[in-house]
Design a protein around this motif. Structure first.
Motif, PDB file in Angstrom:
ATOM      1  N   THR A  89       2.631  -8.812   2.908  1.00 38.12           N
ATOM      2  CA  THR A  89       1.924  -7.558   3.160  1.00 38.12           C
ATOM      3  C   THR A  89       1.001  -7.203   2.008  1.00 38.12           C
TER       4      THR A  89
ATOM      5  N   THR B  35      -1.435  -4.312   0.306  1.00 37.69           N
ATOM      6  CA  THR B  35      -1.712  -2.877   0.365  1.00 37.69           C
ATOM      7  C   THR B  35      -2.799  -2.546  -0.651  1.00 37.69           C
TER       8      THR B  35
ATOM      9  N   VAL C  27      -4.973   0.443  -3.106  1.00 38.09           N
ATOM     10  CA  VAL C  27      -5.144   1.738  -3.744  1.00 38.09           C
ATOM     11  C   VAL C  27      -6.607   1.837  -4.166  1.00 38.09           C
TER      12      VAL C  27
ATOM     13  N   ASN D   2       2.655  12.013   3.148  1.00 36.60           N
ATOM     14  CA  ASN D   2       1.526  11.136   2.836  1.00 36.60           C
ATOM     15  C   ASN D   2       2.010   9.751   2.447  1.00 36.60           C
ATOM     16  N   VAL D   3       3.022   9.697   1.597  1.00 31.94           N
ATOM     17  CA  VAL D   3       3.552   8.410   1.165  1.00 31.94           C
ATOM     18  C   VAL D   3       4.167   7.668   2.346  1.00 31.94           C
TER      19      VAL D   3
ATOM     20  N   GLY E 177       2.331   5.079   4.566  1.00 31.57           N
ATOM     21  CA  GLY E 177       2.185   3.673   4.201  1.00 31.57           C
ATOM     22  C   GLY E 177       3.315   2.786   4.674  1.00 31.57           C
ATOM     23  N   ASP E 178       4.373   3.384   5.224  1.00 33.77           N
ATOM     24  CA  ASP E 178       5.532   2.626   5.684  1.00 33.77           C
ATOM     25  C   ASP E 178       5.229   1.996   7.036  1.00 33.77           C
TER      26      ASP E 178
ATOM     27  N   ARG F  82       6.797   3.803   9.961  1.00 36.22           N
ATOM     28  CA  ARG F  82       6.661   5.249   9.810  1.00 36.22           C
ATOM     29  C   ARG F  82       6.999   6.045  11.069  1.00 36.22           C
TER      30      ARG F  82
ATOM     31  N   ARG G 263       2.321   5.374  -1.915  1.00 43.36           N
ATOM     32  CA  ARG G 263       2.026   5.050  -0.514  1.00 43.36           C
ATOM     33  C   ARG G 263       1.812   3.545  -0.339  1.00 43.36           C
ATOM     34  N   ALA G 264       1.216   2.905  -1.327  1.00 44.53           N
ATOM     35  CA  ALA G 264       1.038   1.447  -1.268  1.00 44.53           C
ATOM     36  C   ALA G 264       2.357   0.722  -1.469  1.00 44.53           C
TER      37      ALA G 264
ATOM     38  N   ALA H  12       5.385   0.114   1.406  1.00 43.61           N
ATOM     39  CA  ALA H  12       5.310  -1.014   2.342  1.00 43.61           C
ATOM     40  C   ALA H  12       5.886  -2.297   1.749  1.00 43.61           C
TER      41      ALA H  12
END
Length: 249
Positions: free
Chosen positions: A71, A73, A75, A90-91, A94-95, A98, A140-141, A144
């Motif tokens: 994966t 991600t 920023v 918000n974080v 990124g899942d 989610r 958030r990155a 994941a």
């Protein structure tokens, strides 16, 4: 990291991409391994951010081979937080899972603790400082569990002290998680401070590769680091002492 990775987390061979008849990336070859930080430096328009977007899967109009294990991600320089959602939510965006909201928010809370932002979990994005907002974007990155962390000038808008704090945070997370990192930056000193290898992009091609053979943690002000910075500035055609030219958009 989400899963064990054997071999490079990213491999690019012969990558070529153009816009409106102009070649932006011209036969790029690139490898990023787990547990490695690679920095890309170059003048505006050299193709740095375009290469990053291709690896992130945000741009598919190209030729050549691009392989990313696991994966990736991203920023960006701007945190790009949704203003009407709390920091935790918000974080959680990124899942990959989610839609299972409670579980995603639990994982988000854990990652916020890792980046030192647990005390702001219920805050609104507009109440965050610049450094806090970038910590939230980094969380958030991380939620994941990336194999490849792509950083597009994420510290460029921060003040000098906050930038140094974010460097320390990135290196700690890098050591703990073992992902590969591709960092796009205009700041030669930042590249030398953080990276194992620095690639110089010029006219869409990798014009030079500089291996930074210094133990971490590093100070960009050390004589050893200054030698690398001077070498990179020379490769970029910038006279020593005029590095600020590289930081302009």
């Amino acid at each position: 990291m989400s899963a064990a990775v054997h071999g490079p987390v990213a491999e690019v061979r012969g990558l070529t991409k153009g816009f409106d008849g102009r070649v932006v990336l011209d036969g790029i070859d690139l490898t990023v391994r787990p547990g490695e930080i690679v920095a890309l430096v170059g003048r505006s328009g050299s193709g740095k951010s375009t290469l990053l977007r291709v690896l992130a899967g945000l741009s598919d109009d190209h030729t050549g081979e691009v392989t990313v294990q696991g994966t990736p991600t991203v920023v960006f320089q701007e945190p790009r937080l949704v203003p009407w959602l709390s920091v935790t939510r918000n974080v959680a965006l990124g899942d990959p899972q989610r839609r299972r909201r409670k579980a995603a928010e639990a994982r988000a809370a854990r990652v916020l603790g890792e980046v030192g932002l647990a005390h702001r979990a219920d805050a609104w994005p507009l109440t965050l400082s610049g450094g806090e907002a970038q910590r939230a974007a980094l969380a958030r990155a991380l939620v994941a569990e990336p194999t490849l962390l792509l950083l597009d000038e994420p510290f460029g808008a921060l003040d000098a002290l906050t930038r140094l704090t974010m460097h320390d945070l990135l290196l700690r997370l890098f050591d703990e998680h073992g992902f590969g990192v591709l960092l796009v930056t205009h700041d030669v000193a930042e590249a030398v401070t953080l990276a194992d290898r620095v690639l110089v992009l010029e006219d869409g091609r990798i014009a030079a590769t500089v291996e930074v053979d210094l133990p971490r943690p590093r100070s960009h002000a050390s004589p050893e680091a200054a030698v690398y910075s001077a070498r990179l500035l020379e490769l970029l055609g910038v006279e020593t002492g005029t590095e600020d030219l590289l930081r302009q958009p």
